[in-house]
Design a protein around this motif. Structure first.
Motif, mmCIF file in Angstrom:
data_model
loop_
_atom_site.group_PDB
_atom_site.id
_atom_site.type_symbol
_atom_site.label_atom_id
_atom_site.label_comp_id
_atom_site.label_asym_id
_atom_site.label_seq_id
_atom_site.Cartn_x
_atom_site.Cartn_y
_atom_site.Cartn_z
ATOM 1 N N GLN A 489 0.851 -1.193 0.000
ATOM 2 C CA GLN A 489 0.000 0.000 0.000
ATOM 3 C C GLN A 489 0.882 1.237 0.000
ATOM 4 O O GLN A 489 1.798 1.358 0.808
ATOM 5 N N SER A 491 0.569 5.456 0.076
ATOM 6 C CA SER A 491 -0.364 6.548 0.375
ATOM 7 C C SER A 491 0.391 7.876 0.408
ATOM 8 O O SER A 491 1.618 7.915 0.521
ATOM 9 N N SER A 493 0.198 12.268 1.757
ATOM 10 C CA SER A 493 -0.377 13.206 2.724
ATOM 11 C C SER A 493 0.273 14.569 2.544
ATOM 12 O O SER A 493 1.431 14.675 2.134
ATOM 13 N N TYR A 499 -3.556 10.377 5.617
ATOM 14 C CA TYR A 499 -3.033 9.808 4.379
ATOM 15 C C TYR A 499 -4.166 9.314 3.482
ATOM 16 O O TYR A 499 -5.187 8.808 3.965
ATOM 17 N N THR A 500 -3.954 9.442 2.157
ATOM 18 C CA THR A 500 -4.886 8.960 1.143
ATOM 19 C C THR A 500 -4.192 7.913 0.284
ATOM 20 O O THR A 500 -3.113 8.186 -0.254
ATOM 21 N N PRO A 501 -4.761 6.707 0.140
ATOM 22 C CA PRO A 501 -4.083 5.671 -0.665
ATOM 23 C C PRO A 501 -3.998 6.053 -2.144
ATOM 24 O O PRO A 501 -4.946 6.572 -2.732
#
Length: 571
Positions: A489, A491, A493, A499-501
């Motif tokens: 994964q 992510s 920020s 955080y956004t994937p």
């Protein structure tokens, strides 16, 4: 008394012999056709470009067949009476409330590998009809395999403008550049297979019989047909160098020829300076076509159809070469590479027919049709009956990139800097580093979770830029080992907290253990709110690796490419 022979006897014998010979030829022809029909042994009828003078399209008219040129991928092909793919009988006549779109392009527009209703023009027609229910929508698929922009300009001048379209959609593919240094396909076609279409000859199958007989004679008596075949053309300038489009013909230098033969290099924006003559030539042809379309009262939309490599990799030469030019000349443009990257999920190949073929599949054609349909909007105010073209997403020009080649090490990622940007490791937890020696004096450096101490490893990076950034592109190579329940994964920020994937890849989606060839390109679009600092978090769970290689320049890499914001934008 001796009787005299009747006058004209020899002439009658010659005429009778001619009739008998003609009847024998016709009988032989009909017998061959009957045998092919009964035995199902006839030659496969190809879909061939023709450029007949009396047909509006450039394909063989009135075909209905199953094309099998791609192994294990048969698909149905129909052409109408006007030589366009599909059944719609699109001709010059049109109703008062109709919306007519003419699609020009190569095999991507024509629709190699998909049935008639799955081509992007057919899907575009269905999408536009739902958006404009009060109008009769006609989308004409004038795509022809092997055509390039110069062929499309030639076609528009000869035939396309007679269709009086409201919008002309022109599809680009990277091999459009190649023809500029060779012969122009349509000009050659007009010489080889032009002329006048004869429906009776097609119905009786004369050409198919002739093709089979010629092939039989060539295989058994190769010298015989040379007696009546015309001699080869004498050496001299090609039709491209001497015909009506000679101003657009280029003599490639050795360096340009090398790049034209290397698709990956041709798509790499770092090679734009070396190919500037060809890109500038394309821009001039495009501007010529746009001016003629505007003069006819229509609008032009350019669609950049990507190679599958562009969805896998950060290869953006077409957009870098054409977006600024189209913006300056008010030519609407859609970059399908960005569209497919954003919708590819964990599989960059999902919109293509790979491994059988590199053309778009149904999903790829649907996404192209929707992106084009989204660009259609009624003009405001008193001109609401007309259309304006405004792509849903403004194209990106990929200008002035700064590239960070991120190396892996025992402490996570080695600090890197390039121009106005720098990358630093600000956090790491439960990570292990290892290396593998590969053939060719190459080394694979691997980062993964330290499974002796826990199932998940974490790496946090901070990107600092001296200028605001409009976009950041990340290329990451990964390896998964199902069924270990592993995942990667990645992510991002702005503040290092929320955080956004950008990427989630799980081994549940992998058919088997992966090799060292699986990569993923991620694009972070920051336009409208540029950033001067970003954080990235990488999670590696169970048997999940990321890796780089030591050779230079690396293909297996962890790369971050930063694009500065346009002048006047601030973070």
């Amino acid at each position: 008394m001796i009787s005299r022979p009747q006058s004209g006897g020899p002439r009658r014998l010659i005429a009778l012999a001619g009739i008998v010979l003609f009847a024998a030829v016709i009988s032989t022809h009909l017998a061959i056709r009957a045998y092919w029909t009964v035995a199902a042994a006839g030659p496969e009828q190809p879909v061939e470009p023709r450029a007949y003078r009396n047909v509006l399209g450039d394909l063989e008219p009135r075909l209905a067949l199953v094309s099998r040129e791609i192994p294990d991928l048969p698909y149905t092909v129909t052409t109408n009476a006007h030589g366009f793919r599909g059944r719609r009988p699109a001709g010059p006549a049109r109703s008062d409330n109709s919306l007519r779109v003419l699609c020009l392009g190569d095999s991507f527009t024509y629709g190699v590998g998909v049935d008639d209703g799955q081509t992007f023009p057919a899907l575009l027609e269905a999408s536009l009809q739902t958006r404009f229910p009060d109008r009769t929508v006609e989308v004409i698929n004038a795509g022809v395999p092997f055509y390039d922009l110069i062929d499309e300009l030639s076609y528009y001048r000869d035939k396309g403008r007679r269709l009086a379209p409201d919008v002309v959609v022109v599809q680009f593919y990277i091999n459009d550049l190649e023809a500029m240094a060779g012969s122009f396909f349509r000009q050659d076609l007009l010489v080889r297979q032009g002329g006048v279409y004869n429906a009776f000859d097609q119905m009786t199958g004369g050409e198919a019989v002739e093709r089979r007989l010629n092939a039989w004679l060539d295989s058994r008596l190769p010298g015989l047909q040379q007696l009546w075949r015309p001699p080869a053309a004498p050496p001299g300038p090609s039709s491209a160098g001497a015909g009506p489009f000679r101003a657009f013909h280029l003599a490639a230098t050795p360096g340009e020829k090398k790049l034209l033969g290397d698709k990956t290099a041709l798509l790499d924006a770092r090679n734009l300076p070396a190919m500037e003559r060809f890109w500038n030539n394309y821009r001039q042809v495009l501007l010529t076509l746009d001016n003629e379309v505007r003069h006819d009262g229509a609008a032009l939309l350019l669609v950049l159809a990507p190679d599958v490599l562009q969805v896998r990799e950060d290869l953006n030469a077409p957009a870098a070469a054409l977006v600024p030019f189209c913006r300056e000349n008010a030519i609407p443009l859609i970059d399908m590479a960005r569209v497919l990257r954003a919708r590819s999920g964990g599989n960059p190949d999902r919109a293509f027919l790979v491994p059988r073929n590199g053309h778009p599949n149904l999903e790829g054609n649907t996404l192209m049709a929707l992106a084009v349909a989204d660009a259609f909007a009624p003009a405001p105010g008193a001109d609401s009956g007309r259309l304006r073209l405004s792509p849903a997403e403004a194209p990106f020009d990929y200008a002035n990139p700064s590239r960070l080649d991120v190396r892996l090490g025992p402490k996570g990622a080695v600090a890197a800097a390039s121009g106005p940007v720098a990358l630093t490791t600000v956090g790491r937890h439960n990570l292990a580093f290892s290396s593998l020696d590969m053939p060719g004096d190459n080394r694979i450096d691997i980062l993964h979770a330290d499974l002796a101490h826990g199932p998940t490893g974490e790496l946090i990076l901070r990107l600092d830029a001296a200028v605001p950034l409009d976009q950041v592109s990340v290329t990451l190579f990964r390896r998964l080992f199902p069924p270990a329940n592993g995942f990667v994964q990645f992510s991002w920020s702005r503040d290092g907290v929320s955080y956004t994937p950008l990427l989630f890849a799980s081994d549940t989606d992998a058919a088997g253990p992966e090799g060292f060839e699986v990569n993923r390109l991620m694009e972070l679009d920051l336009r409208g709110n540029p950033a001067g600092r970003l954080y990235f978090k990488l999670l590696l769970h169970n048997e999940a690796w990321i890796f780089t290689e030591s050779k230079a320049p690396p293909w297996r890499r962890f790369e971050i490419v930063c694009y500065p914001a346009a002048a006047g934008e601030t973070p």
